[in-house]
Write a protein that holds these residues in place. Structure first.
Motif, PDB file in Angstrom:
ATOM      1  N   ALA A 126      -1.974 -22.552  15.070  1.00 40.75           N
ATOM      2  CA  ALA A 126      -2.843 -23.691  14.096  1.00 40.75           C
ATOM      3  C   ALA A 126      -2.729 -24.814  13.963  1.00 40.75           C
ATOM      4  CB  ALA A 126      -2.877 -22.581  12.670  1.00 40.75           C
ATOM      5  N   ILE A 159     -10.928 -26.300   6.514  1.00 35.54           N
ATOM      6  CA  ILE A 159      -9.535 -25.892   6.946  1.00 35.54           C
ATOM      7  C   ILE A 159     -10.246 -24.584   7.223  1.00 35.54           C
ATOM      8  CG2 ILE A 159      -7.401 -24.580   6.386  1.00 35.54           C
ATOM      9  CD1 ILE A 159      -7.036 -26.889   4.381  1.00 35.54           C
ATOM     10  N   LYS A 163      -3.290 -24.571   4.765  1.00 41.83           N
ATOM     11  CA  LYS A 163      -4.146 -23.412   5.920  1.00 41.83           C
ATOM     12  C   LYS A 163      -2.700 -22.575   6.659  1.00 41.83           C
ATOM     13  CE  LYS A 163      -4.820 -26.686   9.674  1.00 41.83           C
ATOM     14  NZ  LYS A 163      -4.423 -26.785  11.296  1.00 41.83           N
ATOM     15  N   ILE A 205      -0.076 -25.880  12.898  1.00 42.00           N
ATOM     16  CA  ILE A 205       1.341 -26.108  11.736  1.00 42.00           C
ATOM     17  C   ILE A 205       2.648 -26.927  12.168  1.00 42.00           C
ATOM     18  CG2 ILE A 205       2.253 -25.190   9.824  1.00 42.00           C
ATOM     19  CD1 ILE A 205      -0.291 -23.369   9.676  1.00 42.00           C
ATOM     20  N   LYS A 255     -10.492 -26.139   0.803  1.00 43.71           N
ATOM     21  CA  LYS A 255     -10.325 -24.819   1.812  1.00 43.71           C
ATOM     22  C   LYS A 255     -11.352 -24.524   2.709  1.00 43.71           C
ATOM     23  CE  LYS A 255      -9.720 -23.057  -2.530  1.00 43.71           C
ATOM     24  NZ  LYS A 255      -9.285 -21.585  -3.147  1.00 43.71           N
ATOM     25  N   HIS A 275      -2.168 -30.344   3.107  1.00 40.83           N
ATOM     26  CA  HIS A 275      -2.859 -30.002   3.811  1.00 40.83           C
ATOM     27  C   HIS A 275      -2.617 -28.552   4.947  1.00 40.83           C
ATOM     28  CE1 HIS A 275      -6.954 -30.192   6.019  1.00 40.83           C
ATOM     29  NE2 HIS A 275      -7.158 -29.659   6.832  1.00 40.83           N
ATOM     30  N   GLN A 276      -1.526 -28.435   5.352  1.00 37.00           N
ATOM     31  CA  GLN A 276      -1.236 -27.906   6.566  1.00 37.00           C
ATOM     32  C   GLN A 276      -0.619 -26.367   5.956  1.00 37.00           C
ATOM     33  OE1 GLN A 276      -1.804 -28.209   9.831  1.00 37.00           O
ATOM     34  NE2 GLN A 276      -1.694 -30.105  10.683  1.00 37.00           N
ATOM     35  N   LEU A 316     -10.484 -23.337  11.284  1.00 40.12           N
ATOM     36  CA  LEU A 316      -9.468 -22.521  12.273  1.00 40.12           C
ATOM     37  C   LEU A 316      -9.749 -21.870  13.277  1.00 40.12           C
ATOM     38  CD1 LEU A 316      -7.753 -19.943   9.224  1.00 40.12           C
ATOM     39  CD2 LEU A 316      -6.682 -22.128  10.028  1.00 40.12           C
TER      40      LEU A 316
END
Ligand code: ADP
Ligand code: MG
Length: 481
Positions: A184, A295, A61, A186, A292, A57-58, A299
């Motif tokens: 983000a 995500i 992203k 991440i 998508k 997922h990350q 954001l």
């Protein structure tokens, strides 16, 4: 002969997840060596990997932030090599079918300060793929130690095209990567903790030549400025070799931050052949459109967008937005404070000058925790209302930082509230003008700094409580007839 430098960066970033990439083993930085392992991480016989969905997922992203094309189906490959940091004798990575292709990273070049934003350009990306980190080896004189805590931590590799042309651009590129990934959520991208690591490929070619020169790969670049300095050294070294009639050999060189030089590590002859093949233990991953969309909808605002908004919304100059906005913690703190007092300029000045000066090398999180946004806003209001002087504001700020006390309380405690009774102040100014004829005559004869003598006398007469700007204005008014 004039040369131009061509640089491509390979950046590894640890993804912030609770557990490792292919097992439920926990991961945290800074734990005792070899306490965060499990049979899968140690590759004991019979163990099988399972995919960490959050890490996928990350990575997607990250790809979406940088405008990459996201693969609908992506697969896993074994990168085979034999080395003690790698318990399985292969690392699970992605070779020919990574999660993200293409895309670009927007960078801001220094020294191009304009009112709104600096000069921007996009550096092309080749790919972003997901893999597992390996253990950490520490070498001593006659032994080496291994810590497998890091083995199996999700790691994304962001590979740029050879589209960077100087150490300064590489510096801007890494800062932009770091800022976007931190925004983000991440990664924390702390290079000191090895959460972000960079190898730089550097070549030069005569200006006008189309084909790329032979590249040298730089390792051991342990900080963003290390990357910049390493690249700058390497460009000069290669120029000297070519101008001396020599040729560049394709090799890996190590940057030494103490001597500020690169030295050879290994040549191409000893380069690895990783014998990549698809990992038979793992299914490919499918990235759905729903994922998508999900995500994208979550954001947060990205740093350059925020920087521009800060200009329009708060009328802050580039010199301030370019300090506040790259740090999510600082810019959030700023906006929190502005909610309590609409004095963005004064608040921003306290943060970028006073707070950062006190911060030193402390993490920004603990620095911002020293003074609550509300307390900072209260202090800014006292300054904006001319209830205290700018100088007192700075002193109160320092004491707030040390003690955590409120601005109001400290201003009362030290009796810093200044005299803003204009009539009273005018009276004092008149007295000072009568008593200091020499300075008055000099001022009237055109010697502007003579006014400082008069201002000093007024400040003295009020025991420092008069606002200097106000005194300045009153004296000039009184002397202008
Ligand atoms: P490898 O798999 O050996 O690391 P890649 O082709 O994946 O090689 O390239 C790695 C990095 O090197 C990429 O960032 C790429 O942009 C960069 N690169 C490739 N050729 C050159 C070159 N001649 N000069 C500078 N950088 C280069
Ligand atoms: Mg490489």
């Amino acid at each position: 002969m004039k040369y131009e430098a061509i640089i491509g960066l390979e950046v590894h970033v640890q993804v912030k997840t609770k557990s490792k990439m292919f097992s439920s083993c926990m991961y945290r930085y800074g734990e005792s060596p070899n306490t965060l392992t499990d049979p899968t991480v140690l590759a004991l016989p019979g163990t099988l990997p399972t995919i960490n969905a959050e890490a996928v997922h990350q990575t997607v992203k990250a790809g979406m932030i940088f405008g990459c094309e996201i693969a609908a189906i992506s697969k896993w490959d074994r990168k085979n090599y034999f080395y003690p940091d790698c318990p399985k004798n292969y690392q699970i990575s992605q070779n020919d079918n990574p999660l993200c292709h293409g895309g670009s990273v927007e960078i801001e070049l220094e020294g191009a300060a304009r009112n709104v934003m600096g000069e921007h350009r996009n550096v092309k990306l080749n790919r972003i793929h997901l893999e597992e980190d390996v253990g950490k080896l520490t070498h001593f004189e006659d032994e080496s130690l291994i810590d497998y805590n890091r083995a199996g931590v999700p790691l994304i590799e962001i590979v740029s095209e050879p589209d960077i042309h100087s150490g300064a651009e590489a510096f801007a590129y890494l800062n932009s990567l770091r800022t976007h990934l931190v925004y983000a959520g991440i990664s924390d991208c702390d290079m000191e903790k090895g959460q972000m690591r960079c190898d730089a490929n550097v070549s030069i070619r005569p200006v006008g030549q189309r084909e790329l020169g032979t590249r040298v790969e730089l390792k051991n670049l342990n900080s963003i400025s290390g990357v910049k300095h390493g690249i700058e050294y390497e460009i000069l070294r290669q120029q000297n070799v070519l101008e001396g009639g020599g040729a560049i050999s394709q090799e890996t060189r190590r940057w030494n931050a103490e001597t500020c030089m690169t030295t050879p590590m290994r040549t191409k002859e000893t380069a690895h052949d990783y014998r990549y093949f698809t990992d038979p233990d793992l299914m490919p991953v499918k990235i759905s459109d729903e994922m998508k969309v999900d995500i994208l909808s979550k954001l947060p605002e990205m740093p350059f967008v925020k920087q521009e908004r800060f200009y329009w919304m708060y009328n802050l100059p580039y010199t301030i937005t370019s300090v506040l906005c790259p740090e999510k913690i600082l810019s959030d703190y700023f906006e929190e404070a502005v909610k309590f007092h609409r004095g963005p300029r004064t608040i921003a000045n306290f943060i970028t000058n006073d707070l950062l000066r006190m911060a030193g090398s402390m993490p920004l999180e603990s620095v911002c925790a020293k003074i609550s946004p509300q307390n900072l806003a209260e202090l800014a209001k006292l300054v904006d209302d001319v209830a205290i002087s700018k100088q007192s504001g700075k002193e109160v700020f320092n004491e707030m930082y040390e003690t955590g006390e409120s601005a109001e309380a400290l201003v009362e405690k030290h009796g810093l509230r200044q005299n803003t009774d204009i009539d009273e102040l005018k009276g004092i100014c008149r007295g000072v003008i009568c008593d200091n004829q020499k300075a008055v005559n000099e001022f009237l004869a055109g010697k502007d700094q003579a006014i400082n003598v008069l201002k000093g006398q007024v400040i003295k007469a009020t025991h420092g409580k008069a606002n200097p700007q106000l005194v300045n204005r009153i004296i000039r008014e009184l002397l202008s007839f």
